[in-house]
Structures are given as structure tokens and as C-alpha cells.
Design a protein around this motif. Structure first.
Motif, PDB file in Angstrom:
ATOM      1  N   LEU A   1       0.811  -1.215   0.000  1.00  0.00           N
ATOM      2  CA  LEU A   1       0.000   0.000   0.000  1.00  0.00           C
ATOM      3  C   LEU A   1       0.845   1.266   0.000  1.00  0.00           C
ATOM      4  N   ALA A   2       1.838   1.361   0.867  1.00  0.00           N
ATOM      5  CA  ALA A   2       2.648   2.570   0.981  1.00  0.00           C
ATOM      6  C   ALA A   2       3.477   2.820  -0.287  1.00  0.00           C
ATOM      7  N   LEU A   3       3.906   1.755  -0.935  1.00  0.00           N
ATOM      8  CA  LEU A   3       4.735   1.893  -2.137  1.00  0.00           C
ATOM      9  C   LEU A   3       3.896   2.052  -3.408  1.00  0.00           C
ATOM     10  N   GLY A   4       2.630   1.656  -3.339  1.00  0.00           N
ATOM     11  CA  GLY A   4       1.764   1.709  -4.514  1.00  0.00           C
ATOM     12  C   GLY A   4       2.150   0.698  -5.582  1.00  0.00           C
ATOM     13  N   VAL A   5       2.636  -0.484  -5.145  1.00  0.00           N
ATOM     14  CA  VAL A   5       3.047  -1.517  -6.096  1.00  0.00           C
ATOM     15  C   VAL A   5       2.417  -2.861  -5.741  1.00  0.00           C
TER      16      VAL A   5
ATOM     17  N   GLU B   1       2.121 -10.205   7.741  1.00  0.00           N
ATOM     18  CA  GLU B   1       2.193  -9.830   9.157  1.00  0.00           C
ATOM     19  C   GLU B   1       3.531  -9.201   9.536  1.00  0.00           C
ATOM     20  N   VAL B   2       4.618  -9.609   8.891  1.00  0.00           N
ATOM     21  CA  VAL B   2       5.936  -9.074   9.250  1.00  0.00           C
ATOM     22  C   VAL B   2       6.277  -7.802   8.476  1.00  0.00           C
ATOM     23  N   LEU B   3       5.497  -7.453   7.481  1.00  0.00           N
ATOM     24  CA  LEU B   3       5.716  -6.234   6.714  1.00  0.00           C
ATOM     25  C   LEU B   3       4.604  -5.239   7.002  1.00  0.00           C
ATOM     26  N   GLU B   4       4.912  -3.974   6.915  1.00  0.00           N
ATOM     27  CA  GLU B   4       3.901  -2.947   7.136  1.00  0.00           C
ATOM     28  C   GLU B   4       3.196  -2.602   5.824  1.00  0.00           C
ATOM     29  N   ASP B   5       1.921  -2.384   5.899  1.00  0.00           N
ATOM     30  CA  ASP B   5       1.123  -1.928   4.756  1.00  0.00           C
ATOM     31  C   ASP B   5       1.194  -2.855   3.548  1.00  0.00           C
ATOM     32  N   VAL B   6       1.198  -4.162   3.811  1.00  0.00           N
ATOM     33  CA  VAL B   6       1.181  -5.142   2.717  1.00  0.00           C
ATOM     34  C   VAL B   6      -0.027  -6.049   2.918  1.00  0.00           C
ATOM     35  N   GLU B   7      -0.778  -6.254   1.846  1.00  0.00           N
ATOM     36  CA  GLU B   7      -1.929  -7.144   1.925  1.00  0.00           C
ATOM     37  C   GLU B   7      -1.835  -8.213   0.846  1.00  0.00           C
TER      38      GLU B   7
END
Length: 99
Positions: free
Chosen positions: A13-17, A46-52
Motif C-alpha cells: 500500500l505505501a509503495l503503490g506496487v 504480518e511481518v511487513l507494514e502496509d502489505v496485503e
């Protein structure tokens, strides 16, 4: 038990990729390989921020034990597009991060 390559897709999400990851699993079936890969996909998020995890998993049965030069994933898609257009539409859009 057989070897499977499973491709899962993620959104940063934060990177937009979007990210595609292929992981290898030993399993008794496609379904078992996908369950194992999706479990790992959720742990990865879970170990990364803003990743789905976008809930897309595609599995490929390896014909041989993984090693140098062994195919670990393949996907076939029907298309009438000429090869240059096909590559631009699905693989080299200009928005990829490489390197």
C-alpha cells in the motif's frame, strides 16, 4: 509428496506496487500446496507494514525435484495479441520495478 510452485500476489500500500512471489512447496495436491502457500502469504504480510495479500494463488506441479534449471512455475494464457503488444500489456508495461 510432489513439488509445487505457487505464485501469490501482494499489494504494498505505501509503495503503490503489486508484488508476485513464487514459493516452492511439497504437497499431496494442488489444493494442499495452495493452502500452505496462502498460510505463508498471510505470515509474510504480518511481518511487513502496509502489505496485503490480494487472495490470488496459482499453483504449478513441478515435473522433477527442484534444482538448477528446473521450471518452477508456468502459466498459459490464450491471446490473439501480437507478441510485442502481449509483452507490453502483461509483462513490460513500464511500471515494473526491476533490478
Amino acid at each position: 509428496m510432489q513439488w509445487y510452485g505457487v505464485r501469490c500476489v501482494f499489494r504494498h500500500l505505501a509503495l503503490g506496487v503489486y508484488e508476485e512471489r513464487v514459493t516452492l512447496w511439497t504437497a499431496r495436491s494442488f489444493d494442499e500446496a495452495i493452502v500452505r502457500a496462502e498460510t505463508e502469504a498471510r505470515e509474510y504480510c504480518e511481518v511487513l507494514e502496509d502489505v496485503e495479500y490480494v487472495e490470488l494463488a496459482q499453483a504449478f506441479l513441478l515435473d522433477e525435484v527442484p534444482g538448477e534449471g528446473v521450471e518452477v512455475f508456468s502459466l498459459m494464457r490464450e491471446s490473439e495479441l501480437p507478441r510485442g503488444e502481449y509483452v507490453r500489456r502483461f509483462f513490460a508495461t513500464g511500471d515494473e520495478r526491476t533490478g
